[in-house]
Write an enzyme that holds these catalytic residues in place. Structure first.
Site, PDB file in Angstrom:
ATOM      1  N   TYR A  93      40.112  34.842  49.795  1.00  0.00           N
ATOM      2  CA  TYR A  93      40.675  33.247  48.870  1.00  0.00           C
ATOM      3  C   TYR A  93      41.699  33.450  47.874  1.00  0.00           C
ATOM      4  O   TYR A  93      42.051  32.766  46.980  1.00  0.00           O
ATOM      5  CB  TYR A  93      39.252  32.755  47.254  1.00  0.00           C
ATOM      6  CG  TYR A  93      37.870  32.447  48.246  1.00  0.00           C
ATOM      7  CD1 TYR A  93      37.405  31.253  49.212  1.00  0.00           C
ATOM      8  CD2 TYR A  93      36.773  33.624  48.326  1.00  0.00           C
ATOM      9  CE1 TYR A  93      36.990  30.947  49.589  1.00  0.00           C
ATOM     10  CE2 TYR A  93      35.384  32.510  49.094  1.00  0.00           C
ATOM     11  CZ  TYR A  93      35.665  31.843  50.077  1.00  0.00           C
ATOM     12  OH  TYR A  93      34.514  31.942  50.742  1.00  0.00           O
ATOM     13  N   TYR A 469      33.031  24.130  49.996  1.00  0.00           N
ATOM     14  CA  TYR A 469      32.028  25.487  48.512  1.00  0.00           C
ATOM     15  C   TYR A 469      33.174  25.499  47.743  1.00  0.00           C
ATOM     16  O   TYR A 469      32.951  26.088  46.506  1.00  0.00           O
ATOM     17  CB  TYR A 469      30.899  25.776  49.223  1.00  0.00           C
ATOM     18  CG  TYR A 469      31.417  27.300  48.389  1.00  0.00           C
ATOM     19  CD1 TYR A 469      31.247  28.145  50.164  1.00  0.00           C
ATOM     20  CD2 TYR A 469      30.774  27.802  47.365  1.00  0.00           C
ATOM     21  CE1 TYR A 469      31.342  29.130  49.463  1.00  0.00           C
ATOM     22  CE2 TYR A 469      31.488  29.653  47.543  1.00  0.00           C
ATOM     23  CZ  TYR A 469      31.191  30.036  48.253  1.00  0.00           C
ATOM     24  OH  TYR A 469      31.124  31.032  48.725  1.00  0.00           O
ATOM     25  N   ARG A 470      34.774  26.234  48.700  1.00  0.00           N
ATOM     26  CA  ARG A 470      35.432  26.939  47.357  1.00  0.00           C
ATOM     27  C   ARG A 470      36.768  27.286  48.416  1.00  0.00           C
ATOM     28  O   ARG A 470      36.232  27.195  50.034  1.00  0.00           O
ATOM     29  CB  ARG A 470      34.799  28.188  47.140  1.00  0.00           C
ATOM     30  CG  ARG A 470      35.180  29.160  46.610  1.00  0.00           C
ATOM     31  CD  ARG A 470      34.505  30.468  46.446  1.00  0.00           C
ATOM     32  NE  ARG A 470      35.032  31.343  46.002  1.00  0.00           N
ATOM     33  CZ  ARG A 470      34.232  32.832  46.170  1.00  0.00           C
ATOM     34  NH1 ARG A 470      32.922  33.063  46.687  1.00  0.00           N
ATOM     35  NH2 ARG A 470      34.803  33.942  45.459  1.00  0.00           N
TER      36      ARG A 470
HETATM   37  C1  LIG Z   1      33.820  40.659  53.956  1.00  0.00           C
HETATM   38  C2  LIG Z   1      33.456  40.554  51.850  1.00  0.00           C
HETATM   39  C3  LIG Z   1      32.834  39.568  52.077  1.00  0.00           C
HETATM   40  C4  LIG Z   1      32.660  38.981  50.927  1.00  0.00           C
HETATM   41  N1  LIG Z   1      31.633  37.856  50.240  1.00  0.00           N
HETATM   42  C5  LIG Z   1      31.461  37.498  49.731  1.00  0.00           C
HETATM   43  C6  LIG Z   1      29.645  37.303  49.506  1.00  0.00           C
HETATM   44  O1  LIG Z   1      28.589  36.847  49.810  1.00  0.00           O
HETATM   45  N2  LIG Z   1      29.791  36.238  48.350  1.00  0.00           N
HETATM   46  C7  LIG Z   1      31.024  35.626  47.471  1.00  0.00           C
HETATM   47  O2  LIG Z   1      30.958  34.835  46.688  1.00  0.00           O
HETATM   48  N3  LIG Z   1      32.498  36.281  48.180  1.00  0.00           N
HETATM   49  C8  LIG Z   1      32.682  36.462  48.732  1.00  0.00           C
HETATM   50  N4  LIG Z   1      33.556  37.159  49.216  1.00  0.00           N
HETATM   51  C9  LIG Z   1      34.966  36.569  48.106  1.00  0.00           C
HETATM   52  C10 LIG Z   1      35.546  37.453  46.890  1.00  0.00           C
HETATM   53  O3  LIG Z   1      35.418  39.020  47.408  1.00  0.00           O
HETATM   54  C11 LIG Z   1      34.291  37.169  45.857  1.00  0.00           C
HETATM   55  O4  LIG Z   1      33.610  36.520  45.439  1.00  0.00           O
HETATM   56  C12 LIG Z   1      34.472  38.170  44.613  1.00  0.00           C
HETATM   57  O5  LIG Z   1      33.102  38.531  43.805  1.00  0.00           O
HETATM   58  C13 LIG Z   1      35.582  37.261  44.035  1.00  0.00           C
HETATM   59  O6  LIG Z   1      36.668  38.279  42.829  1.00  0.00           O
HETATM   60  P1  LIG Z   1      36.277  38.823  41.647  1.00  0.00           P
HETATM   61  O7  LIG Z   1      34.584  38.678  41.345  1.00  0.00           O
HETATM   62  O8  LIG Z   1      37.225  40.220  41.201  1.00  0.00           O
HETATM   63  O9  LIG Z   1      36.912  37.398  41.210  1.00  0.00           O
HETATM   64  P2  LIG Z   1      38.410  37.811  40.656  1.00  0.00           P
HETATM   65  O10 LIG Z   1      38.741  37.214  41.658  1.00  0.00           O
HETATM   66  O11 LIG Z   1      38.493  38.514  39.119  1.00  0.00           O
HETATM   67  O12 LIG Z   1      37.740  36.224  39.614  1.00  0.00           O
HETATM   68  C14 LIG Z   1      38.329  34.321  41.076  1.00  0.00           C
HETATM   69  C15 LIG Z   1      38.916  33.101  40.965  1.00  0.00           C
HETATM   70  O13 LIG Z   1      37.455  32.896  38.977  1.00  0.00           O
HETATM   71  C16 LIG Z   1      38.627  32.236  37.884  1.00  0.00           C
HETATM   72  N5  LIG Z   1      38.376  33.314  37.183  1.00  0.00           N
HETATM   73  C17 LIG Z   1      38.622  34.746  37.171  1.00  0.00           C
HETATM   74  N6  LIG Z   1      38.607  35.468  35.805  1.00  0.00           N
HETATM   75  C18 LIG Z   1      38.378  33.860  34.811  1.00  0.00           C
HETATM   76  C19 LIG Z   1      38.453  33.956  33.526  1.00  0.00           C
HETATM   77  N7  LIG Z   1      38.012  34.673  33.018  1.00  0.00           N
HETATM   78  N8  LIG Z   1      38.228  32.183  33.262  1.00  0.00           N
HETATM   79  C20 LIG Z   1      38.576  31.182  33.553  1.00  0.00           C
HETATM   80  N9  LIG Z   1      38.913  31.655  35.324  1.00  0.00           N
HETATM   81  C21 LIG Z   1      39.080  32.632  35.960  1.00  0.00           C
HETATM   82  C22 LIG Z   1      40.352  32.464  38.429  1.00  0.00           C
HETATM   83  O14 LIG Z   1      40.775  31.711  39.118  1.00  0.00           O
HETATM   84  C23 LIG Z   1      40.309  33.797  39.858  1.00  0.00           C
HETATM   85  O15 LIG Z   1      40.911  33.661  40.836  1.00  0.00           O
HETATM   86  C24 LIG Z   1      33.437  38.105  50.317  1.00  0.00           C
HETATM   87  C25 LIG Z   1      34.752  38.613  50.439  1.00  0.00           C
HETATM   88  C26 LIG Z   1      35.255  39.856  51.410  1.00  0.00           C
HETATM   89  C27 LIG Z   1      36.488  40.655  51.507  1.00  0.00           C
END
Ligand SMILES: Cc1cc2nc3c(=O)[nH]c(=O)nc-3n(C[C@H](O)[C@H](O)[C@H](O)COP(=O)(O)OP(=O)(O)OC[C@H]3O[C@@H](n4cnc5c(N)ncnc54)[C@H](O)[C@@H]3O)c2cc1C
Length: 513
Positions: A93, A469-470
């Protein structure tokens, strides 16, 4: 003075350097970076877009609410925008990179305190840098009878970032935003807002009652750029006495209709309490193989080739996985209903007693009980080259929708030569149809095709009444357009009211001032 590679849009070099000097005074020079070596780590993206469009101006890593408030005063003074990340693993994403070039990434990983875990009321309150693994270890070291729900990149991602992007997990608490309760948010002018019951001084109900008084505001801080979330509460599931994960394999692609029509009533009635994972066999083949080893030709892998490969691996064309839980009696009653329903469909039922320590079964068992694993990353060896863009339209949980969406996907994937690696995840009444557009990011032609393929899928699905959804930083404006001009305008009006200088994550979800 450090190098400056990318200036924020409309900011002079002189003003940018003044801002950097002031940022350093606030957080310390080691937590302000503008050199290529550091920037490059935040520019690594998997999505099909030019990195140059998403190159940050620098990185800022504050350690406290007060530091962020002071940073925002500087941002407002010089009109320097910040792109907030919590753990920055938004893989597929946009990872940690901003939606537009020339923003300072506000990396909150240093703010990683687990503020509270209440094992009686079953909730947690955490800072943005907390990872699922950290929380998992905390719970296990203390032997607390609690379960987490986490997305697949569990170990390295975190609850605040995942929930704010409205991500999903696989326990009964898998719709993460639904189970969040109370946020602390810094607004663009530095004011600190506590949502829900958090506005009452000394309230002890912030993490137990979501709604507070008056308009419910938490939603506007998800998938948005209206504030910086510095604390978030969320509910944890009591560890169930009995946990019964199971799989069901089906051998025909058309079976998906009856699979979903069977799951829907069981899921809506909570007989199956968890989301239901229904992956196409090619997804599972891709996790375990390199494409070049099993099929040497370009173009979307033809269905008959894919089906032969799937059967050779001993998996289903469709692979259902989910779990029952509760007391022994509850699970026994529900299992009778579920087993009966899937047997009547002719599926091959897999339970732990039969498959033992089969690694795929064990992995999904972990995933559905909120135990960190990273197995699904095997997907990225399929094509190689690290390219991934999730196309994730929402559908009603009806069998007929699956065939329609699958057909639409495959027709477009055919045009761009991308394989159908997909899963339907049944929430309650909805499904996320998640298609991973896997491509070689080192090949410019493949990247172009992946980009155009997503854009076309988006248009086609919107024309049929489907939204996603995203989305990723590559398509935020386009996706915002699909939800209509009024929604876009309301978002812009809120943005202008709360952040008149447009300093918070410009471009997030297509929201600009
Ligand atoms: C193989 C694979 C499988 C995956 N499976 C899933 C899955 O099962 N479910 C799923 O949901 N995702 C999945 N993902 C996508 C993603 O990797 C996850 O959703 C992951 O949890 C998002 O990264 P993060 O938790 O570090 O959030 P971040 O990267 O820290 O945040 C995500 C976004 O939220 C906003 N944000 C973050 N922090 C803040 C803050 N403090 N205040 C305001 N805005 C903020 C920003 O816009 C940021 O870009 C997958 C990815 C891969 C590669």
């Amino acid at each position: 003075m450090q190098d400056v590679t990318v200036l924020p849009h409309g900011v002079s070099k002189g003003n940018f350097l003044k801002a950097i000097t002031e940022f350093r005074e606030i957080v310390g020079p080691e937590y302000v970076k503008t050199d290529d070596e550091h920037i490059i780590q935040y520019t690594k993206i998997m999505v099909p877009d030019d990195e140059a469009k998403h190159t940050p101006s620098g990185i800022l890593a504050p350690a406290s609410v007060e530091e962020i408030q002071r940073i925002l005063a500087v941002c407002n003074k010089y009109k320097v925008p910040v792109w907030t990340i919590s753990t920055g693993r938004n893989l597929g994403y946009g990872s940690a990179a901003p939606a537009t070039r020339g923003q300072m990434v506000l990396d909150l990983r240093r703010m990683n305190k687990i503020i509270e875990v209440d094992a009686e009321l079953c909730y947690a309150l955490v800072e943005p840098g907390v990872t699922y693994k950290q929380l998992y270890d905390y719970i296990h070291e203390r032997n607390l009878p609690l379960w987490l729900s986490m997305p697949l990149p569990s170990a390295i991602a975190g609850p605040v970032g995942n929930t704010l992007d409205r991500g999903v997990g696989y326990t009964p608490y898998g719709e993460h935003f639904l189970f969040s309760c109370g946020m602390e948010v810094i607004l663009a002018n530095g004011e600190l807002l506590r949502t829900g019951m958090g506005g009452i001084p000394n309230s002890n109900t912030w993490q137990v009652f979501k709604w507070g008084y008056g308009p419910y505001l938490d939603g506007i801080f998800t998938q948005s750029n209206f504030g910086i979330v510095t604390k978030m509460g969320f509910w944890l599931m009591p560890k169930p006495p009995v946990y019964k994960p199971f799989g069901v394999q089906f051998d025909n692609e058309a079976d998906i209709v009856k699979i979903i029509d069977t799951i829907r009533p069981l899921r809506i009635a909570n007989v199956i309490p968890s989301p239901v994972w229904v992956s196409h066999g090619l997804w599972d083949v891709a996790v375990m193989n390199k494409r070049a080893d099993v099929y040497g030709k370009p173009g979307r892998m033809p269905d008959d080739v894919a089906e032969a490969l799937i059967r050779k691996q001993g998996i289903g064309i469709w692979n259902v996985f989910t779990a029952l839980m509760g007391t022994e009696e509850q699970v026994a009653v529900n299992w009778k209903m579920v087993e009966g329903a899937f047997k009547a469909l002719g599926g091959k039922i897999l339970v732990e007693e039969d498959v033992g320590d089969d690694p795929v079964f064990q992995y999904r068992k972990s995933m559905f009980s909120g135990t960190p694993t990273l197995r699904e990353f095997g997907m990225y060896n399929w094509r190689g080259g690290g390219g991934s863009q999730w196309f994730a339209p929402v559908a009603q949980a009806r069998g007929s929708e699956t065939l329609k969406q699958m057909k639409m996907c495959k027709q477009t994937l055919d045009e761009y030569g991308i394989d159908y690696t997909a899963v339907f995840i049944v929430g309650w009444r909805d499904m996320h149809h998640v298609v991973d557009l896997l491509y070689d990011r080192t090949d410019p032609e493949e990247m172009r095709k992946a980009h155009d393929c997503y854009a076309k899928l988006l248009r086609q699905f919107a024309a049929e009444g489907y939204g996603i959804y995203r989305t990723s930083i590559a398509f935020m404006d386009e996706v915002a357009d699909t939800f209509g001009p009024v929604k876009k305008d309301v978002n812009r009006r809120i943005k202008r009211a709360l952040d008149p200088n447009g300093i918070l994550s410009p471009g997030k979800s297509g929201i600009h001032i």
